[in-house]
Scaffold this motif. Structure first.
Motif, PDB file in Angstrom:
ATOM      1  N   PHE A  32       0.820  -1.210   0.000  1.00 52.27           N
ATOM      2  CA  PHE A  32       0.000   0.000   0.000  1.00 52.27           C
ATOM      3  C   PHE A  32       0.856   1.262   0.000  1.00 52.27           C
ATOM      4  CE2 PHE A  32      -2.494   3.360   2.116  1.00 52.27           C
ATOM      5  CZ  PHE A  32      -3.483   3.491   1.140  1.00 52.27           C
ATOM      6  N   ASP A  33       1.882   1.308   0.851  1.00 49.13           N
ATOM      7  CA  ASP A  33       2.749   2.488   0.883  1.00 49.13           C
ATOM      8  C   ASP A  33       3.461   2.674  -0.450  1.00 49.13           C
ATOM      9  OD1 ASP A  33       2.174   3.431   3.440  1.00 49.13           O
ATOM     10  OD2 ASP A  33       3.602   2.077   4.386  1.00 49.13           O
TER      11      ASP A  33
ATOM     12  N   VAL B 243      -6.586   0.225 -10.296  1.00 46.88           N
ATOM     13  CA  VAL B 243      -5.848  -0.633  -9.376  1.00 46.88           C
ATOM     14  C   VAL B 243      -6.628  -1.942  -9.241  1.00 46.88           C
ATOM     15  CG1 VAL B 243      -4.931  -0.895  -7.042  1.00 46.88           C
ATOM     16  CG2 VAL B 243      -4.957   1.370  -8.125  1.00 46.88           C
ATOM     17  N   PHE B 244      -5.995  -3.067  -9.560  1.00 51.99           N
ATOM     18  CA  PHE B 244      -6.681  -4.352  -9.499  1.00 51.99           C
ATOM     19  C   PHE B 244      -6.335  -5.083  -8.198  1.00 51.99           C
ATOM     20  CE2 PHE B 244      -6.994  -3.780 -14.104  1.00 51.99           C
ATOM     21  CZ  PHE B 244      -8.298  -4.207 -14.324  1.00 51.99           C
ATOM     22  N   GLY B 245      -7.384  -5.490  -7.466  1.00 55.25           N
ATOM     23  CA  GLY B 245      -7.219  -6.331  -6.290  1.00 55.25           C
ATOM     24  C   GLY B 245      -7.825  -7.694  -6.560  1.00 55.25           C
ATOM     25  N   ARG B 246      -7.350  -8.706  -5.834  1.00 56.83           N
ATOM     26  CA  ARG B 246      -7.782 -10.071  -6.124  1.00 56.83           C
ATOM     27  C   ARG B 246      -9.158 -10.389  -5.552  1.00 56.83           C
ATOM     28  NH1 ARG B 246      -3.522 -13.482  -3.912  1.00 56.83           N
ATOM     29  NH2 ARG B 246      -2.255 -12.577  -5.576  1.00 56.83           N
ATOM     30  N   THR B 247      -9.526  -9.747  -4.443  1.00 60.35           N
ATOM     31  CA  THR B 247     -10.784 -10.084  -3.771  1.00 60.35           C
ATOM     32  C   THR B 247     -11.624  -8.836  -3.506  1.00 60.35           C
ATOM     33  OG1 THR B 247      -9.825  -9.861  -1.562  1.00 60.35           O
ATOM     34  CG2 THR B 247      -9.665 -12.036  -2.606  1.00 60.35           C
ATOM     35  N   LYS B 248     -12.896  -9.057  -3.200  1.00 58.56           N
ATOM     36  CA  LYS B 248     -13.798  -7.946  -2.884  1.00 58.56           C
ATOM     37  C   LYS B 248     -13.343  -7.222  -1.615  1.00 58.56           C
ATOM     38  CE  LYS B 248     -17.552 -10.768  -4.724  1.00 58.56           C
ATOM     39  NZ  LYS B 248     -18.703 -11.613  -4.365  1.00 58.56           N
TER      40      LYS B 248
ATOM     41  N   VAL C 136      -2.124   1.179 -15.081  1.00 57.51           N
ATOM     42  CA  VAL C 136      -2.765   0.040 -14.423  1.00 57.51           C
ATOM     43  C   VAL C 136      -1.807  -0.474 -13.355  1.00 57.51           C
ATOM     44  CG1 VAL C 136      -3.398  -2.385 -14.687  1.00 57.51           C
ATOM     45  CG2 VAL C 136      -4.294  -0.700 -16.278  1.00 57.51           C
ATOM     46  N   TYR C 137      -2.323  -0.666 -12.147  1.00 54.22           N
ATOM     47  CA  TYR C 137      -1.516  -1.207 -11.053  1.00 54.22           C
ATOM     48  C   TYR C 137      -2.131  -2.537 -10.609  1.00 54.22           C
ATOM     49  CZ  TYR C 137       0.191   3.611 -10.842  1.00 54.22           C
ATOM     50  OH  TYR C 137       0.721   4.839 -11.162  1.00 54.22           O
ATOM     51  N   ASN C 138      -1.383  -3.631 -10.756  1.00 53.59           N
ATOM     52  CA  ASN C 138      -1.823  -4.927 -10.258  1.00 53.59           C
ATOM     53  C   ASN C 138      -1.363  -5.040  -8.804  1.00 53.59           C
ATOM     54  OD1 ASN C 138      -3.011  -5.934 -12.686  1.00 53.59           O
ATOM     55  ND2 ASN C 138      -0.961  -6.258 -13.496  1.00 53.59           N
ATOM     56  N   PHE C 139      -2.223  -4.587  -7.886  1.00 53.46           N
ATOM     57  CA  PHE C 139      -1.882  -4.647  -6.462  1.00 53.46           C
ATOM     58  C   PHE C 139      -1.626  -6.101  -6.066  1.00 53.46           C
ATOM     59  CE2 PHE C 139      -2.579  -4.343  -1.883  1.00 53.46           C
ATOM     60  CZ  PHE C 139      -1.964  -3.142  -1.574  1.00 53.46           C
ATOM     61  N   ASP C 140      -2.407  -7.007  -6.638  1.00 51.08           N
ATOM     62  CA  ASP C 140      -2.196  -8.453  -6.488  1.00 51.08           C
ATOM     63  C   ASP C 140      -1.988  -9.040  -7.869  1.00 51.08           C
ATOM     64  OD1 ASP C 140      -2.819  -8.494  -3.627  1.00 51.08           O
ATOM     65  OD2 ASP C 140      -4.888  -8.120  -4.250  1.00 51.08           O
ATOM     66  N   ILE C 141      -1.008  -9.900  -8.017  1.00 49.28           N
ATOM     67  CA  ILE C 141      -0.781 -10.545  -9.304  1.00 49.28           C
ATOM     68  C   ILE C 141      -1.996 -11.409  -9.642  1.00 49.28           C
ATOM     69  CG2 ILE C 141       0.410 -12.566  -8.335  1.00 49.28           C
ATOM     70  CD1 ILE C 141       2.306 -12.431 -10.783  1.00 49.28           C
ATOM     71  N   PRO C 142      -2.486 -11.381 -10.884  1.00 47.62           N
ATOM     72  CA  PRO C 142      -3.676 -12.184 -11.224  1.00 47.62           C
ATOM     73  C   PRO C 142      -3.388 -13.676 -11.144  1.00 47.62           C
ATOM     74  CG  PRO C 142      -2.715 -11.201 -13.192  1.00 47.62           C
ATOM     75  CD  PRO C 142      -1.999 -10.603 -12.027  1.00 47.62           C
ATOM     76  N   GLN C 143      -4.452 -14.465 -10.993  1.00 44.79           N
ATOM     77  CA  GLN C 143      -4.283 -15.896 -10.778  1.00 44.79           C
ATOM     78  C   GLN C 143      -3.981 -16.667 -12.053  1.00 44.79           C
ATOM     79  OE1 GLN C 143      -6.606 -17.880  -7.763  1.00 44.79           O
ATOM     80  NE2 GLN C 143      -7.805 -16.039  -7.431  1.00 44.79           N
ATOM     81  N   ASP C 144      -4.127 -16.058 -13.216  1.00 44.69           N
ATOM     82  CA  ASP C 144      -3.797 -16.743 -14.462  1.00 44.69           C
ATOM     83  C   ASP C 144      -3.269 -15.725 -15.466  1.00 44.69           C
ATOM     84  OD1 ASP C 144      -6.215 -15.826 -16.209  1.00 44.69           O
ATOM     85  OD2 ASP C 144      -7.080 -16.564 -14.341  1.00 44.69           O
TER      86      ASP C 144
END
Length: 471
Positions: free
Chosen positions: A228-229, A245-250, A312-320
């Motif tokens: 986050f920082d 910003v993409f997060g993996r979960t809600k 685009v920021y992938n805060f969490d790497i996508p699962q595929d």
């Protein structure tokens, strides 16, 4: 527009394309439009961002010759957001043709949809579940349908819609023209095409053509608690005009956009648990620039097409790997440049290598920025604001006061004070973001493990499979 004319497109559609700002067809449009105008079925392997809506939308509009009052074309989409996006683009393409497209999706009052259907739209864009509801109520009849489009078929498979799709196709005339578009071609999609399409033409726009060189791709290796920082520092340094910003979960999305707002950023979030009016309102704010940071899950952002997204920021790497291609494709659209940054926990590096193999693109490692670099970035932005104001002019009413100040204070101190006022000092207030477990390396080359008992995804086989369609 000459290249569009060469494809055999009518003047009314050419006029709409010109009004929408299109200049020449994308590769999939150039391949698909003549094929579809000839009446052939088609299987297209393509991601979002390739122009596939116009690739199937233009032939569909061209083939509607009379306003008979019957539904001529059905477009099936996996999500409400994509159904709305496709319907909007179809209505823009058909704006001079007197042809109307209606989106039908769950979450909207069905009585409102029934009233809209009474106005006799020629094209329906629908999610499978809601279309089945209307078929059961007999408010939509498919007996006169001449063209059916399956858009993002692999996503509909993953969401468990495959049986609904088969029922819908079985309710349409055998003489229909059928189009299937999918980013990947797993076995069940291939089987669906073999069952319902007649000697289809095969067109493929590969991932490497989707992740165009105009998108600069980077990654940072760091721990989850640092993310986050580091994101805030990047926002301060890069000052994106519009960012996703993409997060993996809600839960991740909720925590992120609330934390960003606490730090003073203009941000909102979207995910599947929000009501449709709320999602529509957030996306509208983002399109209009009222907010400049959209935090989203993959499903909520699928089909989202907003021009002007710079980062685009992938805060969490996508699962595929395929989801990565979809995410970074939100920027660098319509020939514009874009930047994609992915945060990677050390144990997730193998997933990153899988993405590189699929996209045939080296993702450049970038060092984690320091707090002093974030401050320097904000100072640089303040300088740009001052210089832009000088270029714009209209400063006459301020000159007298400026001269008075210069008579009392030296110019360096005065400009330093102006820069300090314009600089947004980075907020270092501690904010807790719930840590998520890193993705574990799997034998699928980093792809998502298939669910054991999910309709449309047999146990023991990967849900995502790259490669072409096999006849």
């Amino acid at each position: 527009m000459e290249k569009f004319k060469e494809l055999g497109i009518s003047d009314t559609i050419i006029r709409a394309l010109s009004d929408m700002g299109f200049e020449e067809p994308t590769p999939i449009q150039a391949q698909a439009i003549p094929t579809l105008l000839s009446g052939k079925d088609l299987v297209g392997q393509a991601q979002t961002g390739t122009g596939k809506t116009a690739a199937f939308g233009i032939p569909l509009l061209e083939n509607i010759k009379t306003a008979s009052g019957a539904i001529y074309g059905i477009i099936l989409a996996p999500t409400r957001e994509l159904a709305i996006q496709v319907a909007e683009e179809m209505n823009k393409l058909g704006q001079f043709s007197n042809i109307n497209t209606l989106p039908i999706y769950g979450g909207q009052d069905i009585q409102r949809q029934i009233k809209a259907l009474q106005r006799k739209p020629q094209i329906i864009v629908a999610t499978p579940g809601r279309l089945m509801d209307h078929m059961e109520r007999r408010t939509i009849k498919l007996t006169d349908v001449r063209m059916v489009v399956l858009d993002e078929a692999d996503e509909m498979l993953n969401m468990g819609f495959i049986e609904d799709i088969e029922k819908i196709l079985s309710a349409t005339p055998d003489s229909r023209q059928t189009l299937l578009f999918s980013a990947t071609m797993p076995r069940q999609i291939q089987n669906l095409a073999q069952k319902f399409l007649k000697e289809p033409a095969l067109i493929s726009v590969k991932a490497k053509e989707v992740t165009v060189p105009l998108i600069e791709q980077y990654y940072m290796e760091l721990q989850d608690r640092q993310k986050f920082d580091v994101l805030c520092r990047l926002l301060d340094i890069q000052s994106p005009e519009l960012a996703i910003v993409f997060g993996r979960t809600k839960r991740r999305v909720d925590e992120l956009f609330e934390a960003l707002k606490k730090r003073g950023y203009s941000a909102e979030g979207i995910h599947g648990d929000l009501t449709q009016p709320k999602r529509d309102a957030v996306i509208r704010q983002f399109r209009e620039g009222t907010i400049d940071i959209l935090v989203a899950t993959d499903v909520a952002a699928r089909g989202l097409d907003v021009s002007g997204v710079t980062h685009v920021y992938n805060f969490d790497i996508p699962q595929d790997p395929e989801s990565y291609v979809h995410r970074v494709g939100r920027t660098g659209r319509a020939g514009q440049t874009g930047s994609a940054m992915t945060f990677v926990i050390p144990r997730e590096l193998e997933h990153l290598r899988s993405i590189e193999r699929l996209t045939k693109r080296k993702i450049v490692r970038m060092p984690v920025p320091t707090l002093s670099e974030a401050i320097e970035g904000q100072q640089r932005l303040a300088v740009e604001k001052l210089l832009n104001q000088i270029e714009e002019g209209n400063l006459e009413s301020y000159r007298g006061r400026a001269e008075d100040l210069l008579a009392e204070t030296d110019s360096v101190s005065l400009i330093s004070a102006a820069l300090k006022l314009l600089t947004k000092e980075p907020d270092t207030t501690p904010i807790k973001i719930t840590e998520e477990a890193p993705l574990r390396s799997r034998s699928f080359g980093g792809r998502r493990k298939p669910p054991e008992n999910r309709k449309g995804a047999p146990s023991g086989k990967p849900r995502y499979k790259s490669g072409g369609f096999k006849k």
